[in-house]
Design a protein around this motif. Structure first.
Motif, PDB file in Angstrom:
ATOM      1  N   ILE A 103      65.214 -52.132  61.731  1.00  0.00           N
ATOM      2  CA  ILE A 103      63.891 -51.494  61.671  1.00  0.00           C
ATOM      3  C   ILE A 103      62.983 -52.097  62.734  1.00  0.00           C
ATOM      4  O   ILE A 103      62.276 -51.377  63.449  1.00  0.00           O
ATOM      5  CB  ILE A 103      63.294 -51.625  60.248  1.00  0.00           C
ATOM      6  N   GLU A 104      63.016 -53.406  62.857  1.00  0.00           N
ATOM      7  CA  GLU A 104      62.204 -54.099  63.862  1.00  0.00           C
ATOM      8  C   GLU A 104      62.577 -53.633  65.273  1.00  0.00           C
ATOM      9  O   GLU A 104      61.701 -53.410  66.114  1.00  0.00           O
ATOM     10  CB  GLU A 104      62.416 -55.601  63.708  1.00  0.00           C
ATOM     11  N   ALA A 105      63.855 -53.463  65.541  1.00  0.00           N
ATOM     12  CA  ALA A 105      64.315 -53.041  66.870  1.00  0.00           C
ATOM     13  C   ALA A 105      63.912 -51.597  67.176  1.00  0.00           C
ATOM     14  O   ALA A 105      63.645 -51.260  68.335  1.00  0.00           O
ATOM     15  CB  ALA A 105      65.825 -53.193  66.983  1.00  0.00           C
ATOM     16  N   ILE A 106      63.849 -50.752  66.164  1.00  0.00           N
ATOM     17  CA  ILE A 106      63.430 -49.363  66.374  1.00  0.00           C
ATOM     18  C   ILE A 106      61.971 -49.329  66.820  1.00  0.00           C
ATOM     19  O   ILE A 106      61.616 -48.605  67.746  1.00  0.00           O
ATOM     20  CB  ILE A 106      63.637 -48.511  65.098  1.00  0.00           C
ATOM     21  N   PRO A 166      59.684 -42.878  69.493  1.00  0.00           N
ATOM     22  CA  PRO A 166      61.064 -42.524  69.140  1.00  0.00           C
ATOM     23  C   PRO A 166      62.030 -43.089  70.186  1.00  0.00           C
ATOM     24  O   PRO A 166      61.745 -43.064  71.383  1.00  0.00           O
ATOM     25  CB  PRO A 166      61.065 -40.990  69.176  1.00  0.00           C
ATOM     26  N   ARG A 167      63.153 -43.630  69.719  1.00  0.00           N
ATOM     27  CA  ARG A 167      64.082 -44.294  70.633  1.00  0.00           C
ATOM     28  C   ARG A 167      65.480 -43.715  70.489  1.00  0.00           C
ATOM     29  O   ARG A 167      65.885 -43.319  69.401  1.00  0.00           O
ATOM     30  CB  ARG A 167      64.113 -45.786  70.326  1.00  0.00           C
ATOM     31  N   VAL A 214      68.436 -48.804  71.119  1.00  0.00           N
ATOM     32  CA  VAL A 214      68.328 -49.720  69.982  1.00  0.00           C
ATOM     33  C   VAL A 214      69.597 -50.557  69.858  1.00  0.00           C
ATOM     34  O   VAL A 214      69.526 -51.778  69.653  1.00  0.00           O
ATOM     35  CB  VAL A 214      68.024 -48.953  68.676  1.00  0.00           C
ATOM     36  N   ALA A 215      70.754 -49.923  70.011  1.00  0.00           N
ATOM     37  CA  ALA A 215      72.025 -50.659  69.943  1.00  0.00           C
ATOM     38  C   ALA A 215      72.061 -51.735  71.021  1.00  0.00           C
ATOM     39  O   ALA A 215      72.475 -52.872  70.753  1.00  0.00           O
ATOM     40  CB  ALA A 215      73.198 -49.691  70.102  1.00  0.00           C
ATOM     41  N   ASN A 216      71.612 -51.396  72.217  1.00  0.00           N
ATOM     42  CA  ASN A 216      71.576 -52.367  73.311  1.00  0.00           C
ATOM     43  C   ASN A 216      70.655 -53.539  72.973  1.00  0.00           C
ATOM     44  O   ASN A 216      71.004 -54.698  73.194  1.00  0.00           O
ATOM     45  CB  ASN A 216      71.126 -51.676  74.600  1.00  0.00           C
ATOM     46  N   LEU A 240      75.628 -49.233  64.991  1.00  0.00           N
ATOM     47  CA  LEU A 240      74.249 -48.847  64.685  1.00  0.00           C
ATOM     48  C   LEU A 240      74.212 -47.563  63.862  1.00  0.00           C
ATOM     49  O   LEU A 240      73.401 -47.446  62.938  1.00  0.00           O
ATOM     50  CB  LEU A 240      73.434 -48.677  65.973  1.00  0.00           C
ATOM     51  N   SER A 241      75.095 -46.614  64.161  1.00  0.00           N
ATOM     52  CA  SER A 241      75.124 -45.343  63.414  1.00  0.00           C
ATOM     53  C   SER A 241      75.328 -45.575  61.924  1.00  0.00           C
ATOM     54  O   SER A 241      74.680 -44.933  61.094  1.00  0.00           O
ATOM     55  CB  SER A 241      76.223 -44.428  63.948  1.00  0.00           C
TER      56      SER A 241
END
Length: 152
Positions: free
Chosen positions: A44-47, A52-53, A58-60, A69-70
């Motif tokens: 959530i923090e990375a999003i 919108p990302r 986000v995975a990176n 991540l999915s």
């Protein structure tokens, strides 16, 4: 540096790292976010709050594969923290954003970290704060270089 100082520093680093993870998990389980794991709150923090990302971004940032991540996003969507949206310009691209519930989780976690930092530096002089920040910065840089971790 003598051996006893090295041992003390090693013990402090290992204990502090483990305790932060334990405290963070306990805080999640005892609070409003008791349905989230530490990994999920960091996703959530990375999003992030506002933009919108793409899943790949986000995975990176998290240093994981898009497939990993999915799986995490599927769980967060089911729990109501994240939503997927097709990109307006390129319908093949899926963007992820936080829902209202996700934004609340983000803010609660941000406050947890803010409180942790306030307690960490409480009672330190400005000079001691600078020394602590410098030492932790060097340690962080060492790990990023040694283990080829991308900067966020």
């Amino acid at each position: 540096m003598n051996k006893s100082i090295k041992n003390v520093l090693n013990e402090l680093l290992v204990d502090t790292f483990n305790e932060i993870l334990t405290i963070e998990q306990m805080a999640l389980k005892s609070g409003r976010l008791n349905d989230l794991s530490a990994t999920e709150i960091h996703t959530i923090e990375a999003i992030g709050m506002y933009i919108p990302r793409a899943m790949s971004e986000v995975a990176n940032d998290l240093g994981i594969t898009v497939g990993t991540l999915s799986t995490a996003i599927n769980n967060l969507v089911k729990k109501g923290y994240v939503e997927r949206k097709r990109d307006e310009k390129d319908r093949r691209v899926v963007k992820i954003t936080l829902t209202k519930k996700g934004k609340l989780a983000y803010r609660v976690h941000e406050k947890f970290h803010s409180d942790m930092i306030k307690e960490t530096i409480k009672g330190l002089s400005e000079e001691e704060e600078k020394v602590l920040a410098g030492a932790l910065g060097k340690l962080n840089e060492f790990f990023k270089i040694k283990y080829n971790i991308k900067k966020r």
